[in-house]
Design a protein around this motif. Structure first.
Motif, PDB file in Angstrom:
ATOM      1  N   LEU A   1      40.309  41.394  55.161  1.00 38.91           N
ATOM      2  CA  LEU A   1      41.194  41.116  53.849  1.00 38.91           C
ATOM      3  C   LEU A   1      41.416  39.526  53.642  1.00 38.91           C
ATOM      4  N   VAL A   2      40.915  38.649  54.553  1.00 35.43           N
ATOM      5  CA  VAL A   2      41.324  37.266  54.348  1.00 35.43           C
ATOM      6  C   VAL A   2      40.527  36.721  52.962  1.00 35.43           C
ATOM      7  N   PRO A   3      39.155  37.227  52.799  1.00 33.23           N
ATOM      8  CA  PRO A   3      38.491  36.721  51.659  1.00 33.23           C
ATOM      9  C   PRO A   3      39.247  37.328  50.486  1.00 33.23           C
ATOM     10  N   LEU A   4      39.744  38.559  50.410  1.00 32.33           N
ATOM     11  CA  LEU A   4      40.435  39.018  49.132  1.00 32.33           C
ATOM     12  C   LEU A   4      41.687  38.320  48.960  1.00 32.33           C
ATOM     13  N   SER A   5      42.452  37.778  49.975  1.00 33.40           N
ATOM     14  CA  SER A   5      43.538  37.032  49.767  1.00 33.40           C
ATOM     15  C   SER A   5      43.198  35.674  48.954  1.00 33.40           C
ATOM     16  N   ARG A   6      42.064  35.153  49.369  1.00 30.96           N
ATOM     17  CA  ARG A   6      41.520  33.719  48.708  1.00 30.96           C
ATOM     18  C   ARG A   6      41.186  34.088  47.022  1.00 30.96           C
ATOM     19  N   ILE A   7      40.596  35.199  46.854  1.00 35.68           N
ATOM     20  CA  ILE A   7      40.378  35.688  45.542  1.00 35.68           C
ATOM     21  C   ILE A   7      41.632  35.737  44.791  1.00 35.68           C
TER      22      ILE A   7
ATOM     23  N   ASP B   1      44.506  34.393  45.486  1.00 36.80           N
ATOM     24  CA  ASP B   1      45.067  33.363  45.171  1.00 36.80           C
ATOM     25  C   ASP B   1      44.525  32.576  44.110  1.00 36.80           C
ATOM     26  N   ALA B   2      43.117  32.655  44.038  1.00 34.34           N
ATOM     27  CA  ALA B   2      42.579  31.811  43.048  1.00 34.34           C
ATOM     28  C   ALA B   2      42.690  32.575  41.628  1.00 34.34           C
ATOM     29  N   THR B   3      42.862  33.784  41.524  1.00 33.14           N
ATOM     30  CA  THR B   3      43.301  34.415  40.342  1.00 33.14           C
ATOM     31  C   THR B   3      44.541  34.211  39.708  1.00 33.14           C
ATOM     32  N   ARG B   4      45.469  33.938  40.998  1.00 28.68           N
ATOM     33  CA  ARG B   4      46.933  33.751  40.331  1.00 28.68           C
ATOM     34  C   ARG B   4      46.930  32.105  39.741  1.00 28.68           C
ATOM     35  N   ARG B   5      46.148  31.074  40.417  1.00 27.86           N
ATOM     36  CA  ARG B   5      46.021  30.078  39.895  1.00 27.86           C
ATOM     37  C   ARG B   5      45.352  29.877  38.559  1.00 27.86           C
TER      38      ARG B   5
ATOM     39  N   ARG C   1      34.922  29.296  46.551  1.00 27.45           N
ATOM     40  CA  ARG C   1      33.855  28.494  47.380  1.00 27.45           C
ATOM     41  C   ARG C   1      33.831  29.464  48.989  1.00 27.45           C
ATOM     42  N   LEU C   2      33.708  30.649  48.922  1.00 25.24           N
ATOM     43  CA  LEU C   2      33.991  31.355  50.190  1.00 25.24           C
ATOM     44  C   LEU C   2      32.708  31.048  50.982  1.00 25.24           C
ATOM     45  N   PRO C   3      32.781  30.684  52.242  1.00 24.69           N
ATOM     46  CA  PRO C   3      31.825  30.498  53.120  1.00 24.69           C
ATOM     47  C   PRO C   3      31.059  31.824  53.710  1.00 24.69           C
ATOM     48  N   GLY C   4      30.018  31.714  54.698  1.00 24.03           N
ATOM     49  CA  GLY C   4      29.388  32.601  55.137  1.00 24.03           C
ATOM     50  C   GLY C   4      28.326  33.402  54.359  1.00 24.03           C
TER      51      GLY C   4
ATOM     52  N   PHE D   1      33.435  35.208  40.376  1.00 22.84           N
ATOM     53  CA  PHE D   1      34.675  34.805  40.191  1.00 22.84           C
ATOM     54  C   PHE D   1      34.368  33.295  39.909  1.00 22.84           C
ATOM     55  N   ASP D   2      34.005  32.456  41.021  1.00 16.87           N
ATOM     56  CA  ASP D   2      33.794  31.001  40.640  1.00 16.87           C
ATOM     57  C   ASP D   2      32.908  30.719  39.263  1.00 16.87           C
ATOM     58  N   ALA D   3      31.741  31.551  39.243  1.00 16.33           N
ATOM     59  CA  ALA D   3      31.100  31.345  38.045  1.00 16.33           C
ATOM     60  C   ALA D   3      31.900  31.676  36.654  1.00 16.33           C
ATOM     61  N   MET D   4      32.684  32.704  36.717  1.00 13.77           N
ATOM     62  CA  MET D   4      33.496  32.818  35.431  1.00 13.77           C
ATOM     63  C   MET D   4      34.544  31.921  35.407  1.00 13.77           C
TER      64      MET D   4
END
Length: 364
Positions: A90-96, A98-102, A113-116, A128-131
């Motif tokens: 769920l770490v990637p989901l947490s980053r997403i 956080d970005a949504t809240r910002r 900019r999720l790596p991997g 989401f980054d494209a949006m």
């Protein structure tokens, strides 16, 4: 929306992992138990003297405690391992999140900019980054548009105020001249307001789509502007195939009129030419408007679709409009799911191409 608090996704996943592990352990021990009952001497259900089942009693005393310890270990291991694994997943989901809240707070410049390697989370993050990039560009464009529109609207109002102040302090001034200038300024303000309303309407896509022929629209726009072309000594040549599209006749006519008008007012002083062509492409139709004129650079052409941008090297004339012609063309084209391409024409002038989806066959 207010929602009642509930267990976290991490806890739900942990319970799912632990429950699945315990269930698998129980099933495994049940199979082992059945095998032992079948093959352990005395475990096949035959009574011993005195009515006992010695094999089963032996298995219960020897096997059951070990099973209980093993299931307890699986339960603890399932909770701890599930909690750790769920957290990592769920770490990637947490980053997403956080970005949504910002973004909700107004910060559109942040990117995940999720790596991997590519997986479901990374596809979501990239989308989401494209949006966010699209939203940031749209907001910046709207801010520039609002600032430019305010400036353009303020100019005629300021001129009107100046003329009225002059007339107030100079009662003997010729009123006919004053009225003519006020009429010209007011006409420009009206044209600008109508252009802004048209641009807004196209952006909202608040129109009814019907089947129209783009080549007939091009002919109508050309005939309307023939007098203006004649005054400037220009020649308009039209070429057209049957080009059916689905859209608003009024908006597509405005789009074509703006393209042809732009080609006329930004042409050679005399003996210039405008070419208007409607053609059929695989799955699409195209409207191309080309004109002779001064040499244009790619940098200048890239600014022409911006509202109130007429190109730093282009000559401003009385018929040049309010600076929204190509911006309206771009907005109408986008509202019809098409693309607008502008390019410098070899030998001078501009080449404008609008590509729209072709209408399906009639009755299909």
């Amino acid at each position: 929306m207010d929602r009642a608090p509930g267990p976290s996704v991490r806890l739900k996943l942990t319970l799912s992992y632990a429950g699945f592990l315990i269930l698998a352990g129980i099933l495994t021990f049940a199979v082992v138990w059945m095998v032992l009952l079948r093959y352990v001497p005395g475990g096949n259900g035959i009574r011993a003297p005195g009515g006992h089942f010695p094999g089963q009693e032996f298995l219960l005393r020897s096997f059951a405690p070990a099973v209980g310890i093993a299931l307890g270990f699986l339960l603890v291991f399932g909770f701890l391992g599930g909690w750790i694994l769920a957290g990592r997943m769920l770490v990637p989901l947490s980053r997403i999140t956080d970005a949504t809240r910002r973004a909700a707070g107004g910060s559109l410049s942040h990117r995940i900019r999720l790596p991997g390697r590519t997986d479901e989370f990374r596809e979501l993050a990239d989308a989401f980054d494209a949006m966010l990039a699209r939203l940031e560009a749209d907001v910046a464009e709207q801010q520039r548009f609002a600032a430019n529109a305010s400036h353009e609207l303020r100019t005629p109002l300021a001129i009107t105020q100046t003329l009225l102040d002059v007339a107030r302090h100079d009662p003997g001034r010729d009123t006919a001249e004053l009225i003519d200038r006020l009429r010209a300024v007011n006409t420009r303000a009206i044209d600008l307001t109508e252009a802004l309303l048209l641009l807004s309407r196209a952006g909202r896509r608040s129109f009814t789509r019907e089947r129209v022929d783009l080549s007939l629209i091009a002919e109508e726009a050309t005939e309307t502007l023939l007098p203006l072309a004649g005054e400037r000594g220009l020649t308009i040549q039209t070429f057209g195939d049957l080009t059916p599209v689905l859209g608003s006749y009024a908006l597509l006519l405005q789009m074509t009129t703006n393209l042809v008008h732009n080609a006329i007012v930004h042409n050679l002083p005399e003996r210039g030419t405008v070419w208007v062509t409607a053609s059929v492409l695989p799955g699409a139709v195209a409207l191309t408007v080309a004109n002779t004129g001064e040499e244009l650079t790619a940098d200048v052409v890239s600014t022409l679709v911006e509202p109130f941008q007429r190109g730093t090297q282009r000559v401003r004339t009385d018929d040049a409009g309010v600076g929204l012609g190509l911006a309206i063309v771009k907005s109408i084209t986008r509202a019809h799911d098409g693309t607008l391409t502008l390019a410098p024409r070899s030998g001078g002038g501009l080449l404008a191409t609008v590509q729209l989806p072709a209408a399906p066959p009639a009755g299909g």
